[in-house]
Enzyme design. Structure first.
Site, short mmCIF file in Angstrom:
data_model
loop_
_atom_site.label_atom_id
_atom_site.label_comp_id
_atom_site.label_asym_id
_atom_site.label_seq_id
_atom_site.Cartn_x
_atom_site.Cartn_y
_atom_site.Cartn_z
N ARG A 57 0.81 -1.23 0.00
CA ARG A 57 0.00 0.00 0.00
C ARG A 57 0.83 1.27 0.00
O ARG A 57 0.47 2.23 -0.69
CB ARG A 57 -1.05 -0.01 1.11
N THR A 58 1.93 1.32 0.75
CA THR A 58 2.67 2.58 0.79
C THR A 58 3.26 2.89 -0.58
O THR A 58 3.16 4.01 -1.08
CB THR A 58 3.78 2.51 1.86
N LYS A 86 25.94 -4.06 -5.65
CA LYS A 86 27.31 -3.98 -6.17
C LYS A 86 28.20 -3.13 -5.25
O LYS A 86 29.30 -2.78 -5.60
CB LYS A 86 27.30 -3.37 -7.57
N ARG A 107 11.81 3.67 0.86
CA ARG A 107 11.72 2.80 2.03
C ARG A 107 12.97 1.95 2.07
O ARG A 107 13.40 1.41 1.04
CB ARG A 107 10.48 1.90 1.96
N HIS A 135 7.87 6.27 10.25
CA HIS A 135 7.06 6.17 9.04
C HIS A 135 6.16 7.41 9.02
O HIS A 135 4.96 7.34 9.30
CB HIS A 135 6.24 4.88 9.11
C1 NCD Z 1 3.55 -0.67 8.05
C2 NCD Z 1 5.03 -0.54 7.82
O1 NCD Z 1 5.54 -0.90 6.74
O2 NCD Z 1 5.67 -0.03 8.73
N1 NCD Z 1 2.84 -0.84 6.86
C3 NCD Z 1 2.47 0.26 6.15
O3 NCD Z 1 3.31 0.97 5.63
N2 NCD Z 1 1.17 0.56 6.07
C4 NCD Z 1 3.18 -1.63 9.11
C5 NCD Z 1 3.59 -3.06 8.97
O4 NCD Z 1 4.25 -3.47 8.02
O5 NCD Z 1 3.21 -3.84 9.85
#
Ligand code: NCD
Length: 337
Positions: A57-58, A86, A107, A135
């Site tokens: 989703r992100t 590398k 990320r 986050h």
């Molecule tokens: C979360 C994350 O990646 O920190 N997910 C997200 O981005 N909605 C929570 C998780 O992975 O549990």
């Protein structure tokens, strides 16, 4: 905070007026997210969407938000397909990719890595999560959701009582949300986790210093009777030394309709950053809650697109031009039926 050209890597960057500004721009994005109107304001702009940890989703929410503003998305997912395997430094990757992009979302599993990357980037960098640290955009979309859900109940964020449940040690969403709540008044937070997975002490301290009433427990049902929000989280298995160690905590705090009916107020909002672990040994948020109108988890994901559209529009300084580059949709819109 001056949003134009800014990196967004931590909730610590935000003051309350900054958060309110994001929320009011997010509100204005609704017709575009609902596909009633189309805007081309970011036509020609490129988002470099770099995800070095699993994400559905992100990653897609950032990408969709950028597309909804008319921009193009170029994605890199996984270390295997990048030059990081590398031996390239994150800073070199940043120097290169910021030459191809107008903004970058990232990320990465290492804490602090997104800020390191941003320090060498020539374009704004928005964090999609750095290891177990933070986050920030998730916290903004969570609070935006809380604000909307409470408004429907005639309430504001000030005065909120929220229970945060599960893996509060490694869960970066609760780290950022805890920090964000410091900007509001009369907040009470109940932290419910096994002792080994408790919220890091520095965050608890910072919350208390800001005036938040924090209580700590390892028991679920005793602590959810008088909260406005239950915010459940997944055991962050990937941050444990072994799966067996994560298994020790899996399934400890399950919420299902029977528990909700017995222990919660009837209008308590249920939230989770997702993904919820629906395997039978975990099942932290049972699917028998899916028809409960207070289950806000899919409203959270919808709101994520609005908040990320707002951040892109603010960072790239096009907020006041979004509507000038817009027209009505030309195609059949299934969401309006
Ligand atoms: C979360 C994350 O990646 O920190 N997910 C997200 O981005 N909605 C929570 C998780 O992975 O549990």
């Amino acid at each position: 905070m001056d949003f134009t050209g800014a990196h967004i890597v931590s909730i610590d960057q935000f003051e309350r007026p900054d958060v309110e500004a994001v929320f009011s721009v997010a509100d204005r994005m609704q017709p575009y997210a609902l596909r009633q109107r189309v805007t081309r304001v970011l036509e020609g702009a490129i988002l470099g969407n770099m995800f070095f940890e699993p994400s559905t989703r992100t990653r897609v929410s950032f990408g969709s938000a950028f597309n909804l503003l008319g921009g193009e998305v170029r994605e890199t997912a996984g270390f295997e397909s990048s030059a990081l395997v590398k031996g390239e430094s994150l800073q070199d990757t940043a120097r290169v990719l910021s030459g191809f992009s107008d903004v970058i979302c990232m990320r990465h599993p290492v804490e602090g890595s997104v800020a390191d990357f941003a320090s060498a980037s020539r374009v704004p960098v928005l964090s999609g999560g750095d290891g177990a640290n933070e986050h920030p955009t998730q916290a903004l979309l969570d609070l935006y959701t809380i604000r909307k859900e409470l408004a429907d109940r005639g309430r504001s964020i000030d005065g909120l009582k929220i229970a945060m449940i599960g893996d509060l040690r490694f869960g970066r969403t609760v780290h950022s949300l805890g920090k964000l709540l410091r900007l509001y008044r009369d907040i009470e937070v109940v932290l419910i986790s096994p002792e080994e997975l408790s919220l890091p002490e520095d965050i608890v301290e910072a919350m208390r210093l800001s005036g938040i009433g924090v209580s700590i427990s390892d028991h679920l049902t005793e602590n959810i009777a008088d909260v406005d929000i239950v915010y459940s989280t997944r055991i962050q298995e990937e941050r444990f030394p072994s799966k067996q160690q994560a298994d020790l905590y899996r399934g400890k705090f399950r919420l299902n309709q029977a528990i909700y009916t017995e222990y919660c107020q009837p209008n308590t909002v249920i939230m989770h950053p997702l993904p919820r672990d629906s395997r039978s040994d975990a099942n932290e948020l049972d699917s028998d809650l899916d028809n409960n109108p207070n289950l806000a988890i899919f409203r959270q994901t919808d709101n994520g697109v609005l908040v990320r559209m707002a951040l892109f529009a603010m960072v790239l300084d096009v907020v006041d031009r979004v509507d000038a580059h817009a027209y009505d949709v030309r195609w059949y819109n299934a969401r309006q039926t």
